[in-house]
Design a protein around this motif. Structure first.
Motif, PDB file in Angstrom:
ATOM      1  N   ALA A 125       0.832  -1.306  -0.003  1.00  0.00           N
ATOM      2  CA  ALA A 125       0.022  -0.035   0.105  1.00  0.00           C
ATOM      3  C   ALA A 125       0.900   1.376  -0.020  1.00  0.00           C
ATOM      4  O   ALA A 125       1.829   1.462   1.070  1.00  0.00           O
ATOM      5  N   PRO A 128      -2.028   4.970   2.005  1.00  0.00           N
ATOM      6  CA  PRO A 128      -3.112   4.620   2.613  1.00  0.00           C
ATOM      7  C   PRO A 128      -3.737   5.862   3.358  1.00  0.00           C
ATOM      8  O   PRO A 128      -3.183   6.644   3.618  1.00  0.00           O
ATOM      9  N   ASP A 192      -8.275   2.130   5.834  1.00  0.00           N
ATOM     10  CA  ASP A 192      -7.435   1.308   4.886  1.00  0.00           C
ATOM     11  C   ASP A 192      -6.539   0.241   5.426  1.00  0.00           C
ATOM     12  O   ASP A 192      -5.969  -0.667   4.762  1.00  0.00           O
ATOM     13  N   ARG A 218     -11.702  -1.414   4.975  1.00  0.00           N
ATOM     14  CA  ARG A 218     -12.348  -1.371   3.792  1.00  0.00           C
ATOM     15  C   ARG A 218     -12.130  -2.495   3.067  1.00  0.00           C
ATOM     16  O   ARG A 218     -10.998  -3.071   3.142  1.00  0.00           O
ATOM     17  N   GLY A 221      -8.380  -3.507   2.151  1.00  0.00           N
ATOM     18  CA  GLY A 221      -7.573  -2.701   2.980  1.00  0.00           C
ATOM     19  C   GLY A 221      -6.596  -4.060   3.863  1.00  0.00           C
ATOM     20  O   GLY A 221      -6.542  -5.221   3.413  1.00  0.00           O
TER      21      GLY A 221
END
Length: 358
Positions: A125, A128, A192, A218, A221
């Motif tokens: 990620a 985020p 996230d 989410r 996530g």
């Protein structure tokens, strides 16, 4: 960094707390424990074996504690487990109250550890939006992690008053005080990233905590988890002197295979498993410190019937000073010998799992 209590201030604080502890202990410690379990709380098997018996080696609060291991799935758990009253009693004045300033200073002094934890998410990620750190304490991880993810909003959740201090200090955007499981409905789909760094082992029901994490995330996530590794060789070599046992606070020790299987069943995909990087080089040092702390007379604490006399204080100082060479030697061994090998031969004292909510 918060200044520790001065000697006179601490003595006054201890004296003020002593009557409450005396009243608690006058009723005995039996109510601090639930009935003993005959089956594993993880898989339900009745094939249990004793793993460890110990006392409170950190604070020296009264009580005897036992850990059992399931021979079917390898789960290690406190048995009998602390009751609600027991959790309140043994946590009191450790992270907050009398111990708050000392623990705040300890947590503030680990920025490199916090940066490594944040960097574990980078491959998965890039930016985020919102991150919830569960069991955030005083929020020092969130403060450090902003250097890795400067555009991310970090919230912290904890049972202790430390999370409120974290919000006032600006280390977290929002400090949420309370149970994660109870707050999960309000937090649903709001994040996230959810992180649990050395949190699951404190929880009364790790599975409920994982379900709460799934609810708070989410779709797409990520969940980051660091926990002590009960399969570490040092957990057997050092026995009750292995620092990550941390009795009576640590209630559950989940083997990595069990955690992976549970996450998969909840609809996560495990995208990373690490053993070397989460390792904290304190095994030998911690064992020597716990041993010295057990041999030396305890310092004044409110759960003692009376303050230690001058002779006992001097004896404690002499024992600790005599142990300094051993502390220095084991610290060097932990950092320069054990740490480079931590990812091999089950020498790591912790593991990390990164999982994506599908």
């Amino acid at each position: 960094m918060t200044e520790p209590l001065k000697n006179d201030d601490r003595a006054a604080a201890v004296a003020a707390l002593r009557p409450r502890y005396a009243a608690d202990l006058a009723r005995g410690t039996g109510r601090f424990f639930e009935p003993r379990r005959a089956d594993c709380p993880w898989c339900g098997s009745d094939r249990l074996e004793e793993r460890l018996r110990t006392t409170d080696l950190m604070q020296h609060k009264p009580g005897d504690f036992r850990l059992d291991r399931c021979r079917e799935c390898g789960h290690v758990f406190q048995n009998p487990r602390l009751s609600g009253e027991g959790l309140e009693f043994y946590y009191r004045d450790f992270y907050d109250g009398l111990g708050e300033k000392d623990m705040a200073g300890l947590f503030a002094g680990r920025p490199k550890t916090y940066l490594r934890r944040a960097e574990a998410l980078r491959p998965f990620a890039k930016a985020p939006g919102k991150w919830l750190d569960v069991g955030t304490g005083h929020g020092h991880f969130c403060e450090a992690a902003r250097a890795v993810f400067p555009g991310t909003l970090f919230d912290g959740l904890d049972l202790s008053a430390g999370v409120e201090l974290a919000e006032r200090a600006g280390r977290v955007t929002r400090g949420i005080r309370g149970s994660f499981v109870e707050q999960a409905a309000e937090l649903a789909g709001g994040y996230d990233v959810v992180s649990m760094f050395h949190y699951l082992e404190h929880s009364t029901d790790p599975r409920e905590e994982l379900r709460a994490a799934r609810r708070a995330l989410r779709p797409g996530g990520h969940l980051l988890i660091d926990v002590p590794d009960p399969e570490s060789r040092f957990s057997r070599l050092l026995g009750r002197w292995w620092l990550p046992w941390l009795q009576p606070q640590h209630l559950h020790f989940v083997p990595v295979a069990n955690l992976r299987k549970e996450l998969t069943g909840l609809g996560f995909t495990v995208v990373a498993e690490e053993h070397a990087r989460p390792h904290d080089p304190v095994d030998l040092l911690g064992a020597v410190w716990l041993l010295l702390n057990a041999i030396a007379p305890p310092e004044d604490q409110p759960w003692l019937a009376r303050p230690p006399g001058r002779a006992r204080r001097l004896l404690r100082t002499a024992i600790v000073l005599a142990g300094v060479p051993a502390l220095l030697a084991t610290a060097a061994l932990d950092h320069f010998l054990i740490r480079p090998l931590a990812g091999r031969r089950h020498l790591s004292n912790a593991y990390r799992v990164v999982a994506r909510r599908d």
